[in-house]
Design a protein around this motif. Structure first.
Motif, mmCIF file in Angstrom:
data_model
loop_
_atom_site.group_PDB
_atom_site.id
_atom_site.type_symbol
_atom_site.label_atom_id
_atom_site.label_comp_id
_atom_site.label_asym_id
_atom_site.label_seq_id
_atom_site.Cartn_x
_atom_site.Cartn_y
_atom_site.Cartn_z
ATOM 1 N N LEU A 123 16.184 -6.652 41.742
ATOM 2 C CA LEU A 123 15.688 -7.152 43.026
ATOM 3 C C LEU A 123 14.358 -7.876 42.867
ATOM 4 O O LEU A 123 14.144 -8.930 43.464
ATOM 5 N N MET A 124 13.483 -7.314 42.054
ATOM 6 C CA MET A 124 12.176 -7.950 41.858
ATOM 7 C C MET A 124 12.305 -9.335 41.246
ATOM 8 O O MET A 124 11.520 -10.236 41.536
ATOM 9 N N LYS A 125 13.287 -9.517 40.366
ATOM 10 C CA LYS A 125 13.481 -10.814 39.711
ATOM 11 C C LYS A 125 13.843 -11.911 40.710
ATOM 12 O O LYS A 125 13.624 -13.093 40.452
ATOM 13 N N ALA A 176 6.724 -2.280 31.838
ATOM 14 C CA ALA A 176 6.176 -3.102 30.741
ATOM 15 C C ALA A 176 4.927 -3.874 31.160
ATOM 16 O O ALA A 176 4.744 -5.022 30.793
ATOM 17 N N ASN A 177 4.057 -3.227 31.924
ATOM 18 C CA ASN A 177 2.847 -3.893 32.407
ATOM 19 C C ASN A 177 1.629 -3.136 31.885
ATOM 20 O O ASN A 177 1.271 -2.075 32.405
ATOM 21 N N VAL A 178 1.017 -3.661 30.843
ATOM 22 C CA VAL A 178 -0.096 -2.972 30.187
ATOM 23 C C VAL A 178 -1.310 -2.898 31.110
ATOM 24 O O VAL A 178 -1.927 -1.843 31.266
ATOM 25 N N GLY A 179 -1.649 -4.025 31.740
ATOM 26 C CA GLY A 179 -2.767 -4.015 32.680
ATOM 27 C C GLY A 179 -2.517 -3.059 33.831
ATOM 28 O O GLY A 179 -3.425 -2.348 34.283
ATOM 29 N N GLY A 180 -1.272 -3.021 34.295
ATOM 30 C CA GLY A 180 -0.891 -2.090 35.352
ATOM 31 C C GLY A 180 -0.996 -0.650 34.896
ATOM 32 O O GLY A 180 -1.378 0.238 35.670
ATOM 33 N N SER A 181 -0.669 -0.392 33.632
ATOM 34 C CA SER A 181 -0.762 0.966 33.089
ATOM 35 C C SER A 181 -2.203 1.444 33.046
ATOM 36 O O SER A 181 -2.502 2.595 33.392
ATOM 37 N N ILE A 204 7.602 -5.205 35.824
ATOM 38 C CA ILE A 204 6.995 -5.277 37.153
ATOM 39 C C ILE A 204 5.803 -6.234 37.107
ATOM 40 O O ILE A 204 4.932 -6.137 36.246
ATOM 41 N N GLY A 205 5.790 -7.202 38.011
ATOM 42 C CA GLY A 205 4.693 -8.165 38.084
ATOM 43 C C GLY A 205 3.484 -7.570 38.780
ATOM 44 O O GLY A 205 3.540 -6.471 39.351
ATOM 45 N N ASN A 206 2.380 -8.285 38.754
ATOM 46 C CA ASN A 206 1.140 -7.756 39.329
ATOM 47 C C ASN A 206 1.213 -7.592 40.841
ATOM 48 O O ASN A 206 0.525 -6.736 41.404
#
Length: 717
Positions: free
Chosen positions: A479-481, A546-551, A498-500
């Motif tokens: 859905l996000m895509k 797979a979002n390092v900044g988000g992590s 997941i995007g920002n």
């Protein structure tokens, strides 16, 4: 008998000498042919019977054409050749065949020799210089250099020259770090004069075919540039729309026939053909179809689509993935590429699949900004309305605040509405707007009906938002895509996970949800700990978010909230624990990404690049993130959302006097969660390359939740 023995011996000797000669001419038994047709579109291929048949019996996909800096075919071709985003212009790409004059210019500008190669870029120094400030640190000519080290002989044929410009795109792909290609024909002989074609020039298909027939015997990697469509695009302003279509149809028919001749000449048991368009036509760009077609022709006669570890999306690859594929095909080094070799996946009707994908991505690209701009403006308007309603609450009636509560809940439900919108498979902007409004009205009305206590609406809304996002992440972000609040493969900043935008939503919604639940039902304090650790896993795991900044954002805000949950005040060692948590998290993600999961993510690629290029990569990444945030602060509507919300929240803590403090004391645990969201906004802004977006979406659940509670408190009193 003796004479027979001599003849036999001489025959064996000649065979050995011939084999040795062949080996010295070519470093591989395999051959690969790139047929480069800039401005070729998917709609064109639909009109090319032979090429379409190749696609339907081979592998086809769409390619992101982004380079760095200039958005043009030179930048895209330089990117393909470097395997990393590279800048390029007409003035950095002057390729000529070697002669005394051109060699003198080349040597004078570079100090290099031609190393026995016959195609040179006399402007290679300019190309190197304009990429010195390139934050992606491309290794110019990485593909050509990699192949040269394996003794893979390259040749380039054809050009896209006009009547007054030399345009040689194929050589940009095949050149090495010195701007050299082994051999080829790119001068005026590869075009013929024909008054029926743009600029009175036409590709000399017969000459190119003859030269190809010669070079295929001695060379391994061949690039054939067919420039008639590119010439037509440059000539477009001179013709009527009707004549443009006449020219285009004639040209694609010529190309289709030529490719058939090439196909009939080769042996697919040891040869592959890669048909690619490095840049879209103006017509396709105008309707959002900026992903260009790529066709792989090999000896596997089944329908497939292209994909890669760069995109992790069926049917889409990056232009940075072309060079790694070619290098891997020839068993050459992949050291300097940031892209990954593409691969294929079987599907039942690959051409229809890619057509649908092209339409979906075009619709998303064309309308994404319009939808998000409308959402952001609406949120700002509702925030302003609520703010002034709170300030002048004495002049309003209770029912007025009920209307405001509806609007606040409706605003907070929009991210979830945008998440589920792709389930309706809408391809019309007006209907998309209409459905988002209807879904939000239905959700907010349902919440009001179900509400028994103040926190009920907040709990349900933040709960369905965070749980909906979690479910979608476990479902490969389908859905996000396709969501307007997701990410755009044409922009190419992110293709998976997941995007920002939704990362900020997930962190904000999760903290509000679990801490509201704690206030509402007095649940065990370990439940928030488990839930927040699970959110951290979902955002950071390479096969999910797979979002390092988000992590990093999630771990700092989550650990802070957990510590505040069990402690009234935090000491210095508690902040040291938060810092240690970040280090442990990065170590675990790095270990998982490098050694456990098969498809590597951005972090693994960055670590590999650091190992290959040194610590300058770290500086480049940090600098790129800072530049992106500064740019977004200036141009994006999200910066206005962020600043407006911060301004209003700052004032609400003082006016009306004591109301905000009373609300936060009343919902003590939720107050800790809201503080965690605020920390997430700050950290998210700092550590993400579009941090302003992450901060703005996260603050939605902070600002609207607090406004909702203040409104409810005023209404009750």
């Amino acid at each position: 008998m003796k004479k027979t023995a001599q003849i036999f011996f001489i025959s064996i000797l000649l065979m050995l000498l011939y084999s040795s000669f062949c080996f010295s001419q070519s470093g591989s038994e395999n051959k690969l042919i790139v047929i480069l047709v800039s401005r070729l579109d998917l709609d064109d291929i639909d009109k090319m019977p032979f090429v379409k048949n190749l696609a339907k019996n081979g592998a086809i996909g769409l390619m992101n054409t982004r380079g760095y800096g200039h958005n043009n075919e030179f930048s895209s071709c330089a990117t393909i050749g470097s395997g990393a985003r590279t800048d390029g212009t007409y003035y950095t790409s002057k390729f000529v065949e070697l002669n005394t004059d051109s060699y003198e210019i080349y040597n004078r500008r570079t100090g290099f020799t031609n190393k026995g190669k016959h195609i040179i870029n006399i402007d290679i120094a300019k190309l190197i210089n304009i990429n010195k400030s390139n934050n992606y640190i491309p290794y110019i000519g990485a593909l050509g250099s990699s192949l040269s080290k394996k003794n893979i002989k390259s040749v380039v044929l054809g050009n896209s020259d006009t009547d007054d410009k030399q345009i040689r795109l194929g050589a940009l792909i095949g050149m090495d770090e010195y701007g050299l290609v082994d051999d080829g024909k790119i001068d005026e002989k590869v075009v013929v004069k024909d008054s029926n074609y743009p600029f009175g020039l036409k590709t000399n298909y017969e000459y190119i075919y003859t030269k190809f027939s010669e070079f295929i015997k001695t060379h391994d990697f061949m690039i054939i540039e067919l420039g008639d469509i590119s010439r037509l695009e440059n000539y477009k302003s001179n013709v009527t729309q009707e004549m443009y279509e006449v020219h285009r149809n004639r040209i694609i028919s010529d190309i289709d026939i030529f490719i058939k001749k090439i196909y009939n000449l080769i042996d697919l048991s040891n040869t592959q053909i890669l048909i690619l368009s490095p840049f879209p036509s103006t017509k396709s760009s105008d309707v959002g179809k900026k992903l260009t077609p790529v066709i792989l022709v090999d000896n596997y006669n089944n329908q497939r689509i292209l994909t890669s570890s760069t995109t992790k999306r069926k049917g889409i690859i990056g232009n940075i993935d072309i060079a790694p594929y070619i290098a891997e095909y020839f068993n050459a080094s992949l050291k300097h590429f940031t892209g990954k070799p593409f691969n294929t996946v079987s599907v039942s009707d690959n051409f229809s699949f890619v057509l649908n994908l092209s339409n979906e991505t075009a619709f998303l690209y064309k309308n994404r900004i319009k939808i998000l701009y409308a959402f952001a403006i609406f949120e700002i308007i509702i925030s302003i309305l609520t703010f002034f309603a709170i300030q002048f609450s004495s002049k309003l009636k209770s029912k007025h605040f009920e209307y405001i509560e509806y609007l606040l809940l409706g605003t907070m439900s929009i991210p979830f509405s945008l998440l589920i919108l792709p389930l309706f498979t809408v391809n019309n902007l007006f209907i998309s707007f209409f459905l988002v409004i209807v879904i939000s009205i239905v959700i907010s009305s349902t919440l009001v009906i179900l509400k028994r206590k103040t926190l009920d609406s907040i709990i349900i809304l933040s709960g369905i938002t965070s749980i909906g996002l979690i479910i979608d992440l476990f479902n490969n972000s389908k859905l996000m895509k396709l969501s307007f609040l997701g990410y755009d493969p044409i922009i190419g900043a992110r293709y998976y996970g997941i995007g920002n935008e939704y990362m900020g939503i997930l962190i904000g919604a999760s903290l509000v949800f679990i801490m509201s639940l704690l206030d509402r039902f007095k649940i065990n304090k370990m439940l928030p700990v488990i839930f927040l650790m699970f959110i951290l896993y979902v955002i950071g795991y390479p096969k999910l978010g797979a979002n390092v900044g988000g992590s990093i954002t999630a771990v700092i805000s989550a650990v802070f909230v957990i510590l505040r949950l069990f402690k009234k005040r935090l000491k210095l060692r508690d902040f040291s624990l938060i810092f240690l948590s970040v280090l442990i998290l990065l170590f675990i993600i790095s270990l998982t990404d490098l050694y456990i999961v098969d498809d590597k993510t951005h972090l693994a690629n960055a670590l590999t690049q650091i190992r290959n290029e040194g610590f300058k990569v770290i500086y480049s990444i940090i600098f790129r993130k800072i530049c992106m945030n500064i740019k977004l602060l200036e141009i994006t509507i999200w910066s206005k959302v962020l600043l407006t919300t911060i301004l209003f929240l700052s004032i609400l803590f003082y006016r009306p006097f004591g109301v905000a403090k009373k609300v936060l004391e009343k919902y003590n645990n939720l107050a800790k969660g809201l503080l965690g969201v605020l920390i997430a906004c700050v950290v998210g802004f700092i550590v993400n390359d579009s941090g302003v977006v992450a901060a703005a979406t996260a603050i939605i659940f902070l600002g609207i939740t607090l406004m909702y509670l203040i409104v409810d408190e005023i209404k009750s009193s």
